[in-house]
Design an enzyme around this catalytic site. Structure first.
Site, PDB file in Angstrom:
ATOM      1  N   TYR A   1       0.828  -1.215   0.000  1.00 50.07           N
ATOM      2  CA  TYR A   1       0.000   0.000   0.000  1.00 50.07           C
ATOM      3  C   TYR A   1       0.861   1.262   0.000  1.00 50.07           C
ATOM      4  O   TYR A   1       0.361   2.344  -0.289  1.00 50.07           O
ATOM      5  CB  TYR A   1      -0.915   0.055   1.231  1.00 50.07           C
ATOM      6  CG  TYR A   1      -1.888  -1.077   1.396  1.00 50.07           C
ATOM      7  CD1 TYR A   1      -2.135  -2.007   0.384  1.00 50.07           C
ATOM      8  CD2 TYR A   1      -2.587  -1.217   2.593  1.00 50.07           C
ATOM      9  CE1 TYR A   1      -3.027  -3.038   0.567  1.00 50.07           C
ATOM     10  CE2 TYR A   1      -3.487  -2.245   2.784  1.00 50.07           C
ATOM     11  CZ  TYR A   1      -3.703  -3.160   1.775  1.00 50.07           C
ATOM     12  OH  TYR A   1      -4.589  -4.192   1.983  1.00 50.07           O
TER      13      TYR A   1
ATOM     14  N   HIS B   1       1.090 -11.737   2.539  1.00 46.73           N
ATOM     15  CA  HIS B   1       0.043 -11.048   1.773  1.00 46.73           C
ATOM     16  C   HIS B   1      -0.615 -11.963   0.738  1.00 46.73           C
ATOM     17  O   HIS B   1      -1.832 -11.993   0.599  1.00 46.73           O
ATOM     18  CB  HIS B   1       0.625  -9.812   1.089  1.00 46.73           C
ATOM     19  CG  HIS B   1      -0.406  -8.790   0.739  1.00 46.73           C
ATOM     20  ND1 HIS B   1      -0.169  -7.442   0.771  1.00 46.73           N
ATOM     21  CD2 HIS B   1      -1.693  -8.912   0.352  1.00 46.73           C
ATOM     22  CE1 HIS B   1      -1.249  -6.778   0.436  1.00 46.73           C
ATOM     23  NE2 HIS B   1      -2.187  -7.649   0.161  1.00 46.73           N
TER      24      HIS B   1
END
Length: 265
Positions: free
Chosen positions: A43, A105
């Protein structure tokens, strides 16, 4: 060591929050009652999340230990030798000595189940990480992770909303005593277009977004992390967990004959 991970029904997803405005949104979220912040290396906003948390702590809005901070190791840092330095870099950006929850992730790139997860276990043993999670895993990958980890699997983060329902994943989470953390609970805004969700919202004099969050948090073992930046939406998402849906409401949403996955592999 405490091996449980209590998470509130609604946490804050931060993808897309950045800069001073993003930090202010994180601080506001903490001020109105959020106690779970979710970010990720990919991000590119860990520093933003850390700044918002630091401002809230400085203003005596929260105590650091009362907030669960989660981040995720991206696929290009999952080689076993990269896990520790990448985590150290995340901690530096967050301004923290330790992160409460660290996810794999996606099981891609340098992910090697045995050696990558061993590197995560070492981080827990050394106090840099409180709990281990995984994200975007399938059932066989979850079973493998549970078998290989020394630390208990604390959470599995996966896309879950009225247009993409994963009951087998939820059942697995309940069976194995870890949390399912539902991301994109509003289906990227599409829930407001779904007739079944709109009908339930009208019945309860609320919004489709509130219904979607309530539908998720009503499920055993499920918490969710909607993204919001305005105080109005932050408060609305937090309050949605208190909405009481009845069996007819739940069945109506469970029976939606439409599937849209926002983040396919």
């Amino acid at each position: 060591m405490d091996t449980t991970l209590p998470l509130p029904a609604v946490g804050l997803g931060t993808m897309g929050l950045d800069g001073d405005e993003g930090a202010a949104a994180v601080e506001t979220a903490l001020e109105v009652g959020y106690r779970h912040l979710d970010t990720a290396q990919v991000y590119e906003n860990e520093a933003t999340v850390g700044a918002g948390l630091a401002a809230a702590v400085e203003a005596d809005i929260v105590v650091r230990d009362d907030v669960t901070v989660a981040t995720k190791t991206w696929i290009d840092r999952l080689d076993p030798e990269d896990v520790r330095p990448s985590t150290a870099a995340s901690l530096d950006r967050l301004g923290l000595d330790a992160v409460d929850l660290l996810y794999v992730h996606r099981p891609r790139g340098g992910y090697d189940p045995k050696d990558t997860l061993a590197a995560y276990d070492a981080l827990v043993a050394d106090g840099l990480v409180g709990h281990v999670g995984v994200s975007n895993f399938e059932l066989d990958q979850l079973d493998e992770a549970i078998r290989l980890l020394d630390a208990p699997l604390a959470a599995h983060q996966t896309e879950y909303h009225p247009l993409f329902r994963r009951p087998a994943l939820r059942e697995h989470a309940v069976e194995h005593d870890y949390l399912l953390v539902a991301y994109s609970p509003l289906a990227g805004g599409r829930v407001s277009e779904v007739e079944a969700v709109r009908a339930v919202a009208e019945k309860h004099d609320t919004t489709p977004e509130a219904v979607s969050i309530a539908w998720l948090t009503d499920k055993a073992g499920v918490v969710t992390i909607p993204k919001a930046s305005s105080e109005r939406h932050l408060r609305a998402n937090l309050a949605a967990a208190d909405l009481d849906l009845d069996a007819e409401d739940r069945e109506r949403i469970d029976g939606i004959d439409r599937e849209e996955e926002l983040f396919p592999e």
